[in-house]
Design a protein around this motif. Structure first.
Motif, mmCIF file in Angstrom:
data_model
loop_
_atom_site.group_PDB
_atom_site.id
_atom_site.type_symbol
_atom_site.label_atom_id
_atom_site.label_comp_id
_atom_site.label_asym_id
_atom_site.label_seq_id
_atom_site.Cartn_x
_atom_site.Cartn_y
_atom_site.Cartn_z
ATOM 1 N N ASP A 1 0.809 -1.219 0.000
ATOM 2 C CA ASP A 1 0.000 0.000 0.000
ATOM 3 C C ASP A 1 0.841 1.269 0.000
ATOM 4 O O ASP A 1 0.343 2.362 0.213
ATOM 5 N N ARG A 2 2.137 1.118 -0.272
ATOM 6 C CA ARG A 2 3.045 2.277 -0.338
ATOM 7 C C ARG A 2 3.497 2.477 -1.777
ATOM 8 O O ARG A 2 3.799 1.515 -2.482
ATOM 9 N N GLU B 1 -2.054 9.696 -2.664
ATOM 10 C CA GLU B 1 -2.536 9.161 -1.385
ATOM 11 C C GLU B 1 -4.055 9.110 -1.309
ATOM 12 O O GLU B 1 -4.601 8.423 -0.448
ATOM 13 N N VAL C 1 -3.984 3.045 -1.435
ATOM 14 C CA VAL C 1 -2.667 3.648 -1.189
ATOM 15 C C VAL C 1 -2.666 4.250 0.204
ATOM 16 O O VAL C 1 -3.458 5.128 0.516
ATOM 17 N N GLU C 2 -1.789 3.741 1.046
ATOM 18 C CA GLU C 2 -1.659 4.250 2.409
ATOM 19 C C GLU C 2 -0.743 5.467 2.453
ATOM 20 O O GLU C 2 -0.997 6.428 3.167
ATOM 21 N N ALA C 3 0.350 5.408 1.679
ATOM 22 C CA ALA C 3 1.312 6.508 1.706
ATOM 23 C C ALA C 3 2.045 6.576 0.376
ATOM 24 O O ALA C 3 2.256 5.569 -0.293
#
Length: 98
Positions: free
Chosen positions: A37-38, A65, A70-72
């Motif tokens: 998720d990055r 983001e 997408v977390e970060a």
């Protein structure tokens, strides 16, 4: 999982306000790496003295983001290879009469 194509499509929302063209078609996005998720992005500016660099980088991070999954997003500003107008898409060249 998010794809590079989805990321590039979202990044088209980010335009260089001095040129009036998005960062993808300008050829400013050099590399995208997805790790779960990055998202890690290497991008450049048209010139090292670009006064809107912080804004463009911030906007790129924000739109990436906001993509579901997408977390970060980490945006790295790079200067190699140096940007040149040949890196633009044909669409950008046509829009800018080049």
């Amino acid at each position: 999982m998010v794809t590079k194509e989805e990321i590039l499509e979202e990044m088209k929302q980010v335009s260089d306000p001095e040129i009036g063209m998005d960062v993808v078609n300008l050829g400013l996005v050099y590399d995208i790496t997805i790790n779960g998720d990055r998202v890690y992005i290497k991008m450049t500016m048209t010139a090292p003295t670009c006064p809107v660099t912080p804004w463009i980088l911030s906007e790129a991070q924000r739109v990436v983001e906001n993509i579901p999954g997408v977390e970060a997003a980490d945006i790295e500003l790079v200067w190699e290879p140096p940007w040149n107008p040949n890196m633009m898409t044909d669409e950008a060249k046509e829009a800018l009469n080049m």
